[in-house]
Design a protein around this motif. Structure first.
Motif, PDB file in Angstrom:
ATOM      1  N   MET A   1      68.155   5.156   2.207  1.00  0.00           N
ATOM      2  CA  MET A   1      67.573   5.773   0.879  1.00  0.00           C
ATOM      3  C   MET A   1      65.972   5.224   0.942  1.00  0.00           C
ATOM      4  O   MET A   1      65.197   6.080   0.573  1.00  0.00           O
ATOM      5  CB  MET A   1      68.038   4.712  -0.287  1.00  0.00           C
ATOM      6  N   ALA A   2      65.820   4.152   1.526  1.00  0.00           N
ATOM      7  CA  ALA A   2      64.205   3.813   1.784  1.00  0.00           C
ATOM      8  C   ALA A   2      63.634   4.742   2.535  1.00  0.00           C
ATOM      9  O   ALA A   2      62.280   4.987   2.448  1.00  0.00           O
ATOM     10  CB  ALA A   2      64.012   2.531   2.145  1.00  0.00           C
ATOM     11  N   GLN A   3      64.151   5.354   3.429  1.00  0.00           N
ATOM     12  CA  GLN A   3      63.658   6.268   4.481  1.00  0.00           C
ATOM     13  C   GLN A   3      63.321   7.700   3.612  1.00  0.00           C
ATOM     14  O   GLN A   3      62.457   8.471   4.452  1.00  0.00           O
ATOM     15  CB  GLN A   3      64.367   6.701   5.899  1.00  0.00           C
TER      16      GLN A   3
ATOM     17  N   ALA B   1      58.136   3.293   6.170  1.00  0.00           N
ATOM     18  CA  ALA B   1      59.599   2.887   6.438  1.00  0.00           C
ATOM     19  C   ALA B   1      60.180   3.491   7.410  1.00  0.00           C
ATOM     20  O   ALA B   1      60.969   2.844   8.045  1.00  0.00           O
ATOM     21  CB  ALA B   1      60.218   2.932   5.020  1.00  0.00           C
ATOM     22  N   LYS B   2      59.893   4.813   7.371  1.00  0.00           N
ATOM     23  CA  LYS B   2      61.059   5.588   8.316  1.00  0.00           C
ATOM     24  C   LYS B   2      60.915   5.135   9.705  1.00  0.00           C
ATOM     25  O   LYS B   2      61.590   5.039  10.528  1.00  0.00           O
ATOM     26  CB  LYS B   2      60.772   7.051   7.980  1.00  0.00           C
ATOM     27  N   SER B   3      59.597   5.039  10.124  1.00  0.00           N
ATOM     28  CA  SER B   3      59.213   4.604  11.375  1.00  0.00           C
ATOM     29  C   SER B   3      59.745   3.571  11.690  1.00  0.00           C
ATOM     30  O   SER B   3      60.328   2.879  12.733  1.00  0.00           O
ATOM     31  CB  SER B   3      57.754   4.879  11.651  1.00  0.00           C
ATOM     32  N   ALA B   4      59.359   2.291  11.033  1.00  0.00           N
ATOM     33  CA  ALA B   4      59.709   0.716  11.287  1.00  0.00           C
ATOM     34  C   ALA B   4      61.314   0.585  11.153  1.00  0.00           C
ATOM     35  O   ALA B   4      61.703   0.032  12.146  1.00  0.00           O
ATOM     36  CB  ALA B   4      59.176  -0.054  10.051  1.00  0.00           C
ATOM     37  N   ILE B   5      61.975   1.234  10.218  1.00  0.00           N
ATOM     38  CA  ILE B   5      63.257   1.033  10.294  1.00  0.00           C
ATOM     39  C   ILE B   5      63.983   1.786  11.351  1.00  0.00           C
ATOM     40  O   ILE B   5      64.945   1.233  12.143  1.00  0.00           O
ATOM     41  CB  ILE B   5      63.953   1.827   8.751  1.00  0.00           C
ATOM     42  N   GLY B   6      63.456   2.985  11.892  1.00  0.00           N
ATOM     43  CA  GLY B   6      64.099   3.786  13.094  1.00  0.00           C
ATOM     44  C   GLY B   6      63.900   2.836  14.223  1.00  0.00           C
ATOM     45  O   GLY B   6      64.774   2.935  15.154  1.00  0.00           O
ATOM     46  N   ASN B   7      62.586   2.134  14.246  1.00  0.00           N
ATOM     47  CA  ASN B   7      62.190   1.385  15.539  1.00  0.00           C
ATOM     48  C   ASN B   7      63.277   0.199  15.494  1.00  0.00           C
ATOM     49  O   ASN B   7      63.951  -0.201  16.527  1.00  0.00           O
ATOM     50  CB  ASN B   7      60.848   0.773  15.471  1.00  0.00           C
ATOM     51  N   ALA B   8      63.434  -0.327  14.438  1.00  0.00           N
ATOM     52  CA  ALA B   8      64.362  -1.490  14.347  1.00  0.00           C
ATOM     53  C   ALA B   8      65.741  -1.151  14.704  1.00  0.00           C
ATOM     54  O   ALA B   8      66.541  -2.058  15.639  1.00  0.00           O
ATOM     55  CB  ALA B   8      64.362  -2.442  12.878  1.00  0.00           C
ATOM     56  N   LYS B   9      66.256   0.154  14.080  1.00  0.00           N
ATOM     57  CA  LYS B   9      67.481   0.436  14.699  1.00  0.00           C
ATOM     58  C   LYS B   9      67.647   0.672  16.022  1.00  0.00           C
ATOM     59  O   LYS B   9      68.709   0.296  16.612  1.00  0.00           O
ATOM     60  CB  LYS B   9      67.961   1.560  13.649  1.00  0.00           C
ATOM     61  N   SER B  10      66.758   1.123  16.563  1.00  0.00           N
ATOM     62  CA  SER B  10      66.919   1.833  17.875  1.00  0.00           C
ATOM     63  C   SER B  10      66.666   0.590  19.021  1.00  0.00           C
ATOM     64  O   SER B  10      67.418   0.356  19.739  1.00  0.00           O
ATOM     65  CB  SER B  10      65.779   2.603  18.005  1.00  0.00           C
ATOM     66  N   GLU B  11      65.847  -0.274  18.330  1.00  0.00           N
ATOM     67  CA  GLU B  11      65.677  -1.495  19.459  1.00  0.00           C
ATOM     68  C   GLU B  11      67.085  -2.519  19.400  1.00  0.00           C
ATOM     69  O   GLU B  11      67.135  -2.949  20.476  1.00  0.00           O
ATOM     70  CB  GLU B  11      64.510  -2.213  18.973  1.00  0.00           C
TER      71      GLU B  11
ATOM     72  N   LEU C   1      60.395  -7.325   1.385  1.00  0.00           N
ATOM     73  CA  LEU C   1      61.682  -6.637   1.335  1.00  0.00           C
ATOM     74  C   LEU C   1      62.169  -6.603   2.673  1.00  0.00           C
ATOM     75  O   LEU C   1      61.304  -6.142   3.516  1.00  0.00           O
ATOM     76  CB  LEU C   1      61.381  -5.119   0.578  1.00  0.00           C
ATOM     77  N   ALA C   2      63.103  -6.874   3.243  1.00  0.00           N
ATOM     78  CA  ALA C   2      63.345  -7.079   4.725  1.00  0.00           C
ATOM     79  C   ALA C   2      64.985  -6.424   4.818  1.00  0.00           C
ATOM     80  O   ALA C   2      65.809  -6.651   4.115  1.00  0.00           O
ATOM     81  CB  ALA C   2      63.557  -8.405   5.047  1.00  0.00           C
ATOM     82  N   PHE C   3      65.033  -5.360   5.828  1.00  0.00           N
ATOM     83  CA  PHE C   3      66.290  -4.986   6.403  1.00  0.00           C
ATOM     84  C   PHE C   3      66.360  -5.471   7.831  1.00  0.00           C
ATOM     85  O   PHE C   3      65.532  -5.438   8.575  1.00  0.00           O
ATOM     86  CB  PHE C   3      65.933  -3.392   6.646  1.00  0.00           C
ATOM     87  N   THR C   4      67.663  -6.000   8.147  1.00  0.00           N
ATOM     88  CA  THR C   4      67.929  -6.874   9.296  1.00  0.00           C
ATOM     89  C   THR C   4      68.976  -6.283   9.917  1.00  0.00           C
ATOM     90  O   THR C   4      70.109  -5.981   9.253  1.00  0.00           O
ATOM     91  CB  THR C   4      68.097  -8.424   9.127  1.00  0.00           C
TER      92      THR C   4
END
Length: 177
Positions: free
Chosen positions: A136-138, A160-170, A64-67
């Protein structure tokens, strides 16, 4: 195995990234629980093209990937669910299908997706154009996905919350739109 999934994801999603070794285009790979986040860079100029948060269901070999593309104000690109098959596909096909997505024991969400199968590839891509699936995943512990013919897949949301937050922030650090 994860690097193979990442390479296939990169090859099929980032069309403008042409490199002989796609693994070279992944930078700053960070593990967060069952999730990871990383940057995808342009091989020619080293510019960050997108950031991604991803996880796997090891039982079914599904990712499952969020880009978040930097060229589109870091808006969530269509979510990808990638099924690894036991053999290579014989034919190309692309069609619309409906499936179900559920976070924890919450409401079942019916989604329309595009299923992409490419001849010679051992992956089936289910592309879901949902703009808030990452939010939703967070907020849960598991996300369950079910598309007819592909079975039920369950992804842990631990990290998920940390990884998604990092990806958005970066992504925002490299947004040039």
């Amino acid at each position: 195995m994860k690097k193979l999934f990442l390479c296939c994801l990169l090859f099929n999603f980032i069309q403008f990234t042409h490199a002989e070794d796609l693994e070279n285009n992944v930078r700053d790979y960070i593990k967060s629980g069952d999730w990871s986040d990383f940057k995808i860079v342009d091989s020619s100029f080293g510019r960050v093209a997108a950031t991604r948060a991803a996880t796997e269901d090891k039982r079914t070999n599904t990712t499952l990937a969020f880009t978040y593309p930097t060229h589109d104000k870091c808006k969530l690109a269509p979510v990808e669910i990638i099924y690894k098959l036991d053999k290579r596909l014989d034919n190309d096909s692309e069609f619309e299908a409906y499936g179900n997505i559920q976070v924890d024991s919450g409401a079942l969400r019916r989604v329309e997706a595009k299923i992409i199968q490419e001849r010679g590839n051992e992956f089936v891509f289910i592309v879901v154009p949902d703009s808030n699936l990452d939010d939703m995943a967070q907020k849960g512990k598991t996300i369950t996905v079910n598309f007819k013919g592909y079975g039920v897949v369950e992804f842990s949301l631990n990290g998920a919350k940390s990884a998604i937050g990092n990806a958005k922030s970066e992504c925002k650090n490299f947004d040039f739109s």
